[in-house]
Design a protein around this motif. Structure first.
Motif, PDB file in Angstrom:
ATOM      1  N   THR A  40     -15.030  11.678 -22.192  1.00  0.00           N
ATOM      2  CA  THR A  40     -16.572  12.523 -22.579  1.00  0.00           C
ATOM      3  C   THR A  40     -17.113  11.449 -23.318  1.00  0.00           C
ATOM      4  N   SER A  41     -16.578  10.856 -24.524  1.00  0.00           N
ATOM      5  CA  SER A  41     -17.156  10.006 -25.347  1.00  0.00           C
ATOM      6  C   SER A  41     -17.801   8.843 -24.534  1.00  0.00           C
ATOM      7  N   LEU A  42     -16.913   8.278 -23.651  1.00  0.00           N
ATOM      8  CA  LEU A  42     -17.331   6.966 -22.895  1.00  0.00           C
ATOM      9  C   LEU A  42     -18.578   7.452 -21.866  1.00  0.00           C
ATOM     10  N   ARG A  43     -18.477   8.855 -21.320  1.00  0.00           N
ATOM     11  CA  ARG A  43     -19.630   9.095 -20.492  1.00  0.00           C
ATOM     12  C   ARG A  43     -20.915   9.265 -21.387  1.00  0.00           C
ATOM     13  N   MET A  44     -20.920   9.308 -22.436  1.00  0.00           N
ATOM     14  CA  MET A  44     -22.101   9.761 -23.377  1.00  0.00           C
ATOM     15  C   MET A  44     -22.711   8.463 -23.900  1.00  0.00           C
TER      16      MET A  44
ATOM     17  N   PHE B 126     -22.048   5.369 -22.736  1.00  0.00           N
ATOM     18  CA  PHE B 126     -22.670   4.540 -21.670  1.00  0.00           C
ATOM     19  C   PHE B 126     -23.730   5.123 -20.726  1.00  0.00           C
TER      20      PHE B 126
ATOM     21  N   ILE C 112     -23.951   7.734 -18.984  1.00  0.00           N
ATOM     22  CA  ILE C 112     -23.371   8.261 -17.458  1.00  0.00           C
ATOM     23  C   ILE C 112     -23.564   9.775 -17.529  1.00  0.00           C
ATOM     24  N   GLU C 113     -23.285  10.654 -18.736  1.00  0.00           N
ATOM     25  CA  GLU C 113     -23.370  12.047 -18.884  1.00  0.00           C
ATOM     26  C   GLU C 113     -24.864  11.892 -19.519  1.00  0.00           C
TER      27      GLU C 113
ATOM     28  N   SER D 248     -27.133  15.177 -18.883  1.00  0.00           N
ATOM     29  CA  SER D 248     -27.672  16.412 -18.837  1.00  0.00           C
ATOM     30  C   SER D 248     -27.844  16.960 -20.272  1.00  0.00           C
ATOM     31  N   TYR D 249     -27.393  16.683 -21.328  1.00  0.00           N
ATOM     32  CA  TYR D 249     -27.705  17.047 -22.595  1.00  0.00           C
ATOM     33  C   TYR D 249     -29.116  16.648 -23.091  1.00  0.00           C
ATOM     34  N   LEU D 250     -29.638  15.318 -22.219  1.00  0.00           N
ATOM     35  CA  LEU D 250     -31.045  15.175 -22.376  1.00  0.00           C
ATOM     36  C   LEU D 250     -32.237  15.739 -21.733  1.00  0.00           C
ATOM     37  N   GLY D 251     -31.413  16.589 -20.686  1.00  0.00           N
ATOM     38  CA  GLY D 251     -32.340  17.287 -19.728  1.00  0.00           C
ATOM     39  C   GLY D 251     -32.409  16.518 -18.540  1.00  0.00           C
ATOM     40  N   GLY D 252     -31.431  16.121 -17.890  1.00  0.00           N
ATOM     41  CA  GLY D 252     -31.491  15.573 -16.350  1.00  0.00           C
ATOM     42  C   GLY D 252     -30.655  14.371 -16.189  1.00  0.00           C
ATOM     43  N   THR D 253     -30.674  13.969 -15.096  1.00  0.00           N
ATOM     44  CA  THR D 253     -30.111  12.791 -14.504  1.00  0.00           C
ATOM     45  C   THR D 253     -31.126  11.775 -14.213  1.00  0.00           C
ATOM     46  N   ASP D 254     -32.162  11.919 -14.033  1.00  0.00           N
ATOM     47  CA  ASP D 254     -32.992  10.889 -13.760  1.00  0.00           C
ATOM     48  C   ASP D 254     -33.089   9.605 -14.680  1.00  0.00           C
TER      49      ASP D 254
ATOM     50  N   ILE E 141     -16.743  16.840 -31.260  1.00  0.00           N
ATOM     51  CA  ILE E 141     -16.699  16.516 -29.734  1.00  0.00           C
ATOM     52  C   ILE E 141     -16.796  17.700 -28.919  1.00  0.00           C
TER      53      ILE E 141
ATOM     54  N   VAL F 274     -23.161  20.058 -23.319  1.00  0.00           N
ATOM     55  CA  VAL F 274     -23.399  19.787 -21.956  1.00  0.00           C
ATOM     56  C   VAL F 274     -23.053  20.659 -20.800  1.00  0.00           C
TER      57      VAL F 274
ATOM     58  N   ARG G 158     -25.413  23.109 -18.074  1.00  0.00           N
ATOM     59  CA  ARG G 158     -25.291  23.470 -16.418  1.00  0.00           C
ATOM     60  C   ARG G 158     -25.340  24.912 -16.411  1.00  0.00           C
TER      61      ARG G 158
ATOM     62  N   VAL H  88     -31.685  21.698 -25.110  1.00  0.00           N
ATOM     63  CA  VAL H  88     -30.657  21.532 -23.552  1.00  0.00           C
ATOM     64  C   VAL H  88     -31.112  22.651 -22.806  1.00  0.00           C
TER      65      VAL H  88
ATOM     66  N   ALA I  26     -34.739  22.108 -21.611  1.00  0.00           N
ATOM     67  CA  ALA I  26     -34.709  21.172 -20.378  1.00  0.00           C
ATOM     68  C   ALA I  26     -34.099  21.889 -19.184  1.00  0.00           C
TER      69      ALA I  26
ATOM     70  N   GLN J 122     -36.209  21.678 -15.444  1.00  0.00           N
ATOM     71  CA  GLN J 122     -35.743  21.015 -14.500  1.00  0.00           C
ATOM     72  C   GLN J 122     -35.389  22.091 -13.049  1.00  0.00           C
TER      73      GLN J 122
ATOM     74  N   LYS K 109     -20.117   9.967  -9.900  1.00  0.00           N
ATOM     75  CA  LYS K 109     -19.687   8.904 -11.085  1.00  0.00           C
ATOM     76  C   LYS K 109     -18.898   9.753 -12.070  1.00  0.00           C
ATOM     77  N   LEU K 110     -19.465  11.087 -12.304  1.00  0.00           N
ATOM     78  CA  LEU K 110     -18.938  12.028 -13.315  1.00  0.00           C
ATOM     79  C   LEU K 110     -17.482  12.450 -13.039  1.00  0.00           C
TER      80      LEU K 110
END
Lengths: 205, 384
Positions: free
Chosen positions: A188-192, A194, A196-197, A199-205, B189, B196, B200, B228, B231, B235, B335-336
């Motif tokens: 989870t930490s790596l995803r955030m 880098f 990759i995750e 969604s907590y910022l409001g989307g994947t765009d 964490i 997160v 969803r 969250v 957003a 969306q 990727k996830l």
């Protein structure tokens, strides 16, 4: 740009926190970040208080469902804040009186409810509906028996069996959960870090 | 007569010790830069002679810039160790120990010196650094595989498959969805993972038109949850359905929060309850109250001591790692999902290391090379 700035901040802060764990010379950077968090969190307390007031005033104003509880909440909040601010929080002051004679007993009451909830949950969990539930029931029975004097009076090895259940199969299961959770935390930490995750910022765009 | 002899003997012993002073009494007094710190620390270690009577106390003295000595600590005679902190890096500091008998200072020990400095690698964490790097490489590799569109098998997690059903049920019954993100702050964490997942779940409630109620225990969590959820509603094309007041702050007090959430459950009677995050003693209070109002409950935590309570009282429980897998599982983004696969492979690596360690430690009882392997594994997995 809307995403770039928060992602950059997340990356830099995350990398600093990893770095300070392995590089002692950078520990002060990590400590500074944690201090910043404390400052931000301190300001957020006002946000929380404002939200509490806003939500309940809104309920009273529009006579929302169960609005009658809201004046009690606001009165309690005001009483604690005003007495604390203007009369001090030392022993013997009204704030301390309300805290020790109202807040603490009410908290203890909620905690005490746990005894009844444990009983009802145990009743459901320990029903011997299949072989796994029966195993759980038998283990729980031995563990409980091993923790009270009557256990060793029945058979002096019951406390040892109880300790073995807790220290071997139970501890192995707990450690498996902890190792799995640690892997999840790393991923989870790596995803955030880098980005990759997102969604907590409001989307994947 | 006997008493006189005992007193005389004690006086002679004490007299011997007094005559001995710090030089003879204190053995092996050393000073060295404190290891694995950010600088500013010197470790001082000493032992007392077994032949001497221990002093009443020992005073540690440091030499000033002008050459004079001043006391920095009065220590118990058998403490044997002291770290002098908040020193300037790169400057040499000198120390000596002064033993005290009956409040009278004796001859000080020999002078020792050291220079504090900062370290660039924590020697006790090198093994962990190597393992963490390896895990990161594995996870990043599978994320890359996911990005390239490689099909990755992810096992079915019942609790996450039920999210859609739970929100659908709430919509059909016309009741709200209650989301409880645990009682810890945003520096935890599990709370971050919970936020997160909240995104969803909020996307589903926005899609189905169910009210989403999020009572929080921390102000920062409330602010993040509001952003969250907002957003997710934007969306989903339903910004009008977002009600800011539904994401509210209750209290920082653990049982005050439990009482507040129980009240919401009893009054609002939600059809679906999500309890995802860090929970302590309040877990069963919340889960049993949720059960009593007939809600479908999905719980998840990485707290081993709370998992049994959730298993007993909830319909579905995400155990440990499943909480962290939830976002990837619900999004179905390649990727996830790749990171999930990497997580599983990293776990397999640990299973191999543990099995190897158990075998090596067992065989090592009779065969020296296996004992060395066990010791090596113990060293690299040990974290200071």
């Amino acid at each position: 740009m809307r995403l770039a700035i928060p992602l950059t901040i997340t990356f830099v802060a995350g990398m600093i926190m990893i770095l300070q764990f392995f590089v002692p010379a950078t520990q002060s950077l990590g400590e500074s970040l944690q201090e910043w968090y404390m400052i931000v969190a301190s300001f957020a307390i006002f946000l929380g208080a404002m939200n509490l007031i806003t939500v309940h005033v809104h309920k009273i104003r529009f006579r929302a469902k169960n609005w009658k509880y809201s004046p009690v909440t606001i009165a309690g909040f005001a009483a604690m804040v005003l007495t604390g601010l203007f009369m001090g929080i030392e022993t013997g002051r009204p704030f301390d009186f309300m805290f020790t004679t109202m807040m603490v007993p009410m908290g203890a009451t909620m905690f005490s409810l746990l005894a009844f909830f444990v009983a009802s949950a145990a009743f459901r969990a320990f029903r011997a509906s299949n072989w796994r539930a029966t195993l759980l029931l038998a283990s729980a029975f031995i563990v409980m028996l091993g923790r009270v004097p009557i256990g060793s009076m029945i058979w002096n090895r019951i406390p040892l069996v109880s300790e073995w259940i807790m220290q071997v199969p139970n501890l192995a299961g707990q450690r498996a959960v902890m190792i799995g959770a640690a892997m999840g935390m790393v991923a989870t930490s790596l995803r955030m870090i880098f980005g990759i995750e997102r969604s907590y910022l409001g989307g994947t765009d | 007569m006997m008493k006189t002899l005992v007193v005389l003997s004690l006086l002679l012993t004490a007299g011997g010790a007094l005559a001995q002073g710090g030089e003879g009494l204190i053995e092996c007094f050393t000073a060295q830069d404190a290891p694995n710190d950010a600088g500013g620390g010197i470790d001082l270690v000493w032992t007392l002679s077994l032949d001497a009577v221990p002093p009443d106390s020992i005073v540690l003295e440091r030499k000033d810039g002008d050459g004079g000595w001043h006391s920095i600590a009065a220590l118990a005679p058998l403490s044997g160790r002291k770290t002098d902190n908040e020193l300037e890096n790169g400057v040499e500091y000198s120390y000596r120990l002064v033993p005290y008998y009956g409040g009278i200072a004796q001859e000080p020990s020999a002078e020792v010196s050291a220079v504090p400095g900062k370290q660039w690698i924590h020697s006790g964490r090198v093994g962990m650094l190597v393992i963490l790097t390896l895990i990161c490489i594995i996870i990043m590799y599978f994320i890359e595989q996911g990005k390239r569109g490689k099909e990755l098998f992810i096992r079915r997690i019942a609790g996450l498959t039920a999210v859609e059903d739970a929100v659908g049920r709430a919509t059909e019954m016309g009741r709200p969805v209650l989301y409880i993100p645990g009682i810890m702050d945003m520096d935890d964490i599990q709370t971050i993972a919970s936020m997160v997942i909240l995104g969803r779940v909020a996307a589903r409630t926005a899609e189905y038109g169910s009210p989403l109620v999020v009572p929080t225990c921390r102000s920062v969590v409330m602010s993040v949850a509001q952003e969250v959820v907002k957003a997710s509603y934007i969306q989903a094309g339903r910004p009008d359905a977002f009600i800011k007041e539904n994401i509210s702050y209750l209290t920082d007090d653990q049982f005050g929060y439990a009482a507040g959430v129980d009240g919401i459950m009893v009054r609002e009677r939600p059809a679906a309850i999500f309890m995802l995050g860090t929970f302590y003693a309040e877990s069963l209070i919340l889960a049993e109250t949720g059960r009593s109002v007939g809600a479908i409950q999905i719980a998840g935590t990485a707290m081993p001591s709370q998992i049994p309570f959730f298993v007993a009282a909830c319909d579905y429980t995400l155990i440990g790692e499943e909480l962290f897998a939830a976002s990837a599982y619900l999004s179905k983004e390649p990727k996830l999902l790749g990171s999930l696969r990497g997580q599983d492979v990293a776990k397999l690596f640990f299973m191999v290391v543990i099995t190897l360690g158990v075998i090596a430690a067992t065989v090592g009882e009779a065969w020296e090379p296996a004992a060395r392997v066990a010791e090596f594994l113990r060293t690299i997995t040990n974290v200071e």
